[in-house]
Design a protein around this motif. Sequence first.
Motif, PDB file in Angstrom:
ATOM      1  N   TYR A  59     -77.191  28.001   1.115  1.00  0.00           N
ATOM      2  CA  TYR A  59     -76.589  29.019   0.237  1.00  0.00           C
ATOM      3  C   TYR A  59     -75.227  29.460   0.793  1.00  0.00           C
ATOM      4  O   TYR A  59     -74.976  29.350   1.998  1.00  0.00           O
ATOM      5  CB  TYR A  59     -77.546  30.208   0.069  1.00  0.00           C
ATOM      6  N   ARG A  63     -75.228  31.266   7.790  1.00  0.00           N
ATOM      7  CA  ARG A  63     -74.854  30.962   9.166  1.00  0.00           C
ATOM      8  C   ARG A  63     -75.897  31.562  10.107  1.00  0.00           C
ATOM      9  O   ARG A  63     -76.710  32.385   9.706  1.00  0.00           O
ATOM     10  CB  ARG A  63     -73.446  31.445   9.503  1.00  0.00           C
ATOM     11  N   GLY A 192     -82.716  40.803  -3.678  1.00  0.00           N
ATOM     12  CA  GLY A 192     -83.044  40.742  -2.262  1.00  0.00           C
ATOM     13  C   GLY A 192     -81.849  40.988  -1.374  1.00  0.00           C
ATOM     14  O   GLY A 192     -80.765  40.428  -1.586  1.00  0.00           O
ATOM     15  N   THR A 193     -82.057  41.839  -0.371  1.00  0.00           N
ATOM     16  CA  THR A 193     -80.973  42.196   0.546  1.00  0.00           C
ATOM     17  C   THR A 193     -81.449  42.102   1.998  1.00  0.00           C
ATOM     18  O   THR A 193     -81.179  42.985   2.816  1.00  0.00           O
ATOM     19  CB  THR A 193     -80.453  43.624   0.250  1.00  0.00           C
ATOM     20  N   GLY A 194     -82.191  41.026   2.311  1.00  0.00           N
ATOM     21  CA  GLY A 194     -82.528  40.737   3.711  1.00  0.00           C
ATOM     22  C   GLY A 194     -81.397  39.912   4.320  1.00  0.00           C
ATOM     23  O   GLY A 194     -80.269  39.903   3.814  1.00  0.00           O
ATOM     24  N   SER A 195     -81.712  39.194   5.398  1.00  0.00           N
ATOM     25  CA  SER A 195     -80.656  38.412   6.093  1.00  0.00           C
ATOM     26  C   SER A 195     -79.955  37.461   5.135  1.00  0.00           C
ATOM     27  O   SER A 195     -78.729  37.307   5.183  1.00  0.00           O
ATOM     28  CB  SER A 195     -81.262  37.576   7.219  1.00  0.00           C
ATOM     29  N   SER A 196     -80.721  36.789   4.257  1.00  0.00           N
ATOM     30  CA  SER A 196     -80.124  35.807   3.356  1.00  0.00           C
ATOM     31  C   SER A 196     -79.211  36.498   2.348  1.00  0.00           C
ATOM     32  O   SER A 196     -78.071  36.070   2.127  1.00  0.00           O
ATOM     33  CB  SER A 196     -81.210  35.019   2.604  1.00  0.00           C
ATOM     34  N   GLN A 199     -75.944  37.793   3.744  1.00  0.00           N
ATOM     35  CA  GLN A 199     -74.936  36.750   3.972  1.00  0.00           C
ATOM     36  C   GLN A 199     -74.363  36.220   2.656  1.00  0.00           C
ATOM     37  O   GLN A 199     -73.173  35.941   2.558  1.00  0.00           O
ATOM     38  CB  GLN A 199     -75.566  35.575   4.736  1.00  0.00           C
ATOM     39  N   ARG A 216     -84.201  46.413  -3.381  1.00  0.00           N
ATOM     40  CA  ARG A 216     -85.417  47.230  -3.298  1.00  0.00           C
ATOM     41  C   ARG A 216     -85.388  48.091  -2.032  1.00  0.00           C
ATOM     42  O   ARG A 216     -85.628  49.283  -2.091  1.00  0.00           O
ATOM     43  CB  ARG A 216     -86.646  46.319  -3.308  1.00  0.00           C
ATOM     44  N   THR A 217     -85.057  47.466  -0.889  1.00  0.00           N
ATOM     45  CA  THR A 217     -84.996  48.233   0.365  1.00  0.00           C
ATOM     46  C   THR A 217     -83.613  48.091   0.975  1.00  0.00           C
ATOM     47  O   THR A 217     -83.199  46.989   1.328  1.00  0.00           O
ATOM     48  CB  THR A 217     -86.042  47.701   1.372  1.00  0.00           C
ATOM     49  N   LYS A 334     -87.352  45.603  10.958  1.00  0.00           N
ATOM     50  CA  LYS A 334     -87.140  44.372  10.200  1.00  0.00           C
ATOM     51  C   LYS A 334     -86.100  43.619  11.014  1.00  0.00           C
ATOM     52  O   LYS A 334     -85.407  44.210  11.838  1.00  0.00           O
ATOM     53  CB  LYS A 334     -86.571  44.647   8.805  1.00  0.00           C
ATOM     54  N   ARG A 335     -85.958  42.350  10.744  1.00  0.00           N
ATOM     55  CA  ARG A 335     -85.002  41.551  11.511  1.00  0.00           C
ATOM     56  C   ARG A 335     -83.615  42.192  11.494  1.00  0.00           C
ATOM     57  O   ARG A 335     -83.061  42.416  10.402  1.00  0.00           O
ATOM     58  CB  ARG A 335     -84.958  40.167  10.875  1.00  0.00           C
ATOM     59  N   ALA A 384     -83.095  35.891  -3.272  1.00  0.00           N
ATOM     60  CA  ALA A 384     -82.967  35.983  -1.812  1.00  0.00           C
ATOM     61  C   ALA A 384     -84.184  36.787  -1.349  1.00  0.00           C
ATOM     62  O   ALA A 384     -84.073  37.770  -0.614  1.00  0.00           O
ATOM     63  CB  ALA A 384     -81.660  36.676  -1.454  1.00  0.00           C
ATOM     64  N   GLY A 386     -86.942  35.948   0.313  1.00  0.00           N
ATOM     65  CA  GLY A 386     -87.637  35.721   1.563  1.00  0.00           C
ATOM     66  C   GLY A 386     -88.755  34.706   1.512  1.00  0.00           C
ATOM     67  O   GLY A 386     -88.806  33.825   0.632  1.00  0.00           O
ATOM     68  N   TRP A 501     -91.772  40.978   6.574  1.00  0.00           N
ATOM     69  CA  TRP A 501     -92.482  39.699   6.617  1.00  0.00           C
ATOM     70  C   TRP A 501     -93.146  39.485   7.967  1.00  0.00           C
ATOM     71  O   TRP A 501     -94.050  38.664   8.092  1.00  0.00           O
ATOM     72  CB  TRP A 501     -91.578  38.543   6.206  1.00  0.00           C
TER      73      TRP A 501
END
Length: 542
Positions: A59, A63, A192-196, A199, A216-217, A334-335, A384, A386, A501
Motif C-alpha cells: 500500500y 515502510r 482504520g487508523t492503525g499503523s497501516s 502510513q 473508530r479509535t 497498542k502498537r 486498513a 488490520g 489485536w
Amino acid sequence: MTSTGHQFQTDHVKSFDAVVVGAGFSGLYMLYRLREAGFSTRAYEAGDGVGGVWYWNRYPGARCDSESIYYNYTFSKELYQEWTWTSKFPEQPEILRYLNFVADKFDLRQDIQFKTRIIGAHYDGATNRWLIHMDDGTDVSAKYFITGVGCLSAANVPNFKGLDQFEGEWYHTGHWPQKKVDFKGKRVGIIGTGSSGVQAIPAIAKEADDLIVFQRTPQYTVPARNHPYDPGFIDRTKGNYNVIKQQMRESLSGIPEALRDRSALEDTAEQRQQVYEAAWGKGGFAFPLAYKDLTFNEEANKSAADFIRARIREVIHDPEVAEKLLPTYYYGTKRPIFDTHYYETYNRENVRLVDVRKASIEEITNKGLRTTKAEYNLDTIIFATGYDGMTGPLFKIDIRGRNGVILKEKWANGEQVRTYLGITTADFPNLFMITGPESPSVLVNMPTAIEQHVEWITDCMTYLRNHGLETIEAKVEAEEAWSKHCKEVADATLYPKTDSWYTGANISGKPRGFMIYLGGFNRYSQICNEVAAKDYEGFSLL
Ligand code: N01
C-alpha cells in the motif's frame, strides 16, 4: 481427512525432513539453516515471490518502523557487508528487494514452491510424520512441520453488509495488488487508523481528489523523522557488525537502543517536558522508550499521553477535528506508531475525518458507504482494518495433531492460547511455530526474534537426530506453566487493559488473552537456552 474432506495420499508422495510454510523473513532463514544442517527441506509460499508480509503489503506509504540497520538478518557477516540500506526506515519496495537479494545470494528459490498454499497438515501417529496438503491438490509428507506464517498475515475485512454490491474498487492494505492503484481524480474512503492507515493516509491524500477517513479509535503517533543514511554512517555500522549483532541479541527488544532506566515519575513536570520534546524531535522509538515505566504505571503513561495530545492540539488547525483525533487509551498499549506528517494531513482541504464511534458504519452501498448519520459516495474503499493476529495465520491451515486434535479447537476455549515457549504446543509433536503465540515476536524487532527461533529449532532438530530420537512434544504441565507465566508478566503491565489485536479484542468472538511474551527478548532467549541445555526440559522426547 481435512476439513475440506481431503483424503491424504500416503504412498508415493514426496517426503522431506521438514516442510516450512512461507517464504518471508522466517521461512527463508529456516530453509537456509536446515539446508546447512543437512535436513531435506521444502518451503511452500502462496505468493509468486519471496517476502511474506513485505510481499503483500504494497500500500502507498508502507515502510518499516524498526531502523533498517537492525531490521535485517545478522546471521551472515558477509550479507551484512554486502547490503546497503538507503534510509533509517526503509520503504516496502526496498525491504522486498533485500529479501530477494537474500534468496538469490543463498540460492534459496530452488527449495521453494511458489503460488502454492498449504491448507492442511495432519500428524500421523502411526508413522510419526506430518501429512501436508496443498491447494493445488498435491500432498507431501515431512517429519517436521514448521510454520513461518508471520503474526499478521490473516487480513481482517469487517463483515459490513453490502460489500459485494459496491461498484467501485476496494482493497485491504495487507493484500495490495502489484499494479499501481491510481487515486488521481478519485474520491477515496479509508477505514482504520492503525499503523497501516497512519502510513497510507498522508500518501493517498497527496494523490486523491478527496480522502475521507473513517476513524473508530484515535491513535497516538509520533514523528518517524526518517532520513537518508550518509555513507560514513553506513561504513561505521558495517565495521561494527560484531558489536551490533551481540547488542541486538542481548537486548530487551532486539535492537540496541536501550529503554531508559528511569521512571517518568522521578522527573519533575518540566524535566519530563524536556525529555518528551527531545524524544519527539529525535523521532521513532526514542519516544516510547523515553521512560522505563510508560507501559506499567498509569501516571507515567498519562504524562506521555498528555504530551502527545497537546502536540495534536497544536498541529491541527480546526479545534473540532483536533478533539476527534485525541486518543484516550493507555499510550503504547497498542502498537506505537511513527508517522510522516500524519496529523498535518488533516489540515488539508481534501481530507475529512469521520468519527465512526459516534456514527457507526451501517453498510457499504453500491455507491459508497453509509453511517448512521450520513452517506458518502466513494470510488475506492480501503480497508486498513488490520489482522486476526498471532493465531489467525495458523488457523488458515487445518492443523491436526495427535489423535486428530484440531489446533483451532484446542485454542478456541479459555482465555488464552496454550504453548510452550511460543514455539510448540502439546499434542502436536514435531510442530514448530516461528514467532508463534506467547513468544516475544511482534513486541521485539522481528528479524531478531526470528533468528533466535530458527536457530533454536535447528539446534533442537539436530539434537534429536544426533540422539536417534523421532519426536519432540511439549508436556502439558510445561505449557500450562509457560502460559501462566506469560499471563502474569502481561498482567503486570497496562497492555491487557486496552482493546487491541494483541489481546484478540479486534476480532469478534475471539477469546481475549494476551498473546505475546512481554518478559523481554534477552530473558526469553535465556529461558530457551536453559531448556535446551537441560536436554529439552518440559518436552517428551521419544
Ligand atoms: O491494523 P490495526 P494495522 N469499523 O489493527 C479499525 C503492523 N504494521 O494493519 O482501533 C471501523 O492496528 C481499527 O479500529 P479500533 C503493526 O504491528 C506495522 O494498522 O479497533 N474501524 C483500527 O483503527 C500493527 O500494529 C507497520 O477501534 C475498524 C484499524 O482498523 C499491525 O501491523 C505498518 C473496524 C486497524 O488497526 C496492524 O496494523 C503496518 C470496523 N469494523 C502494520 N475494524 C510498520 O512497520 C477495524 N477497524 C510501520
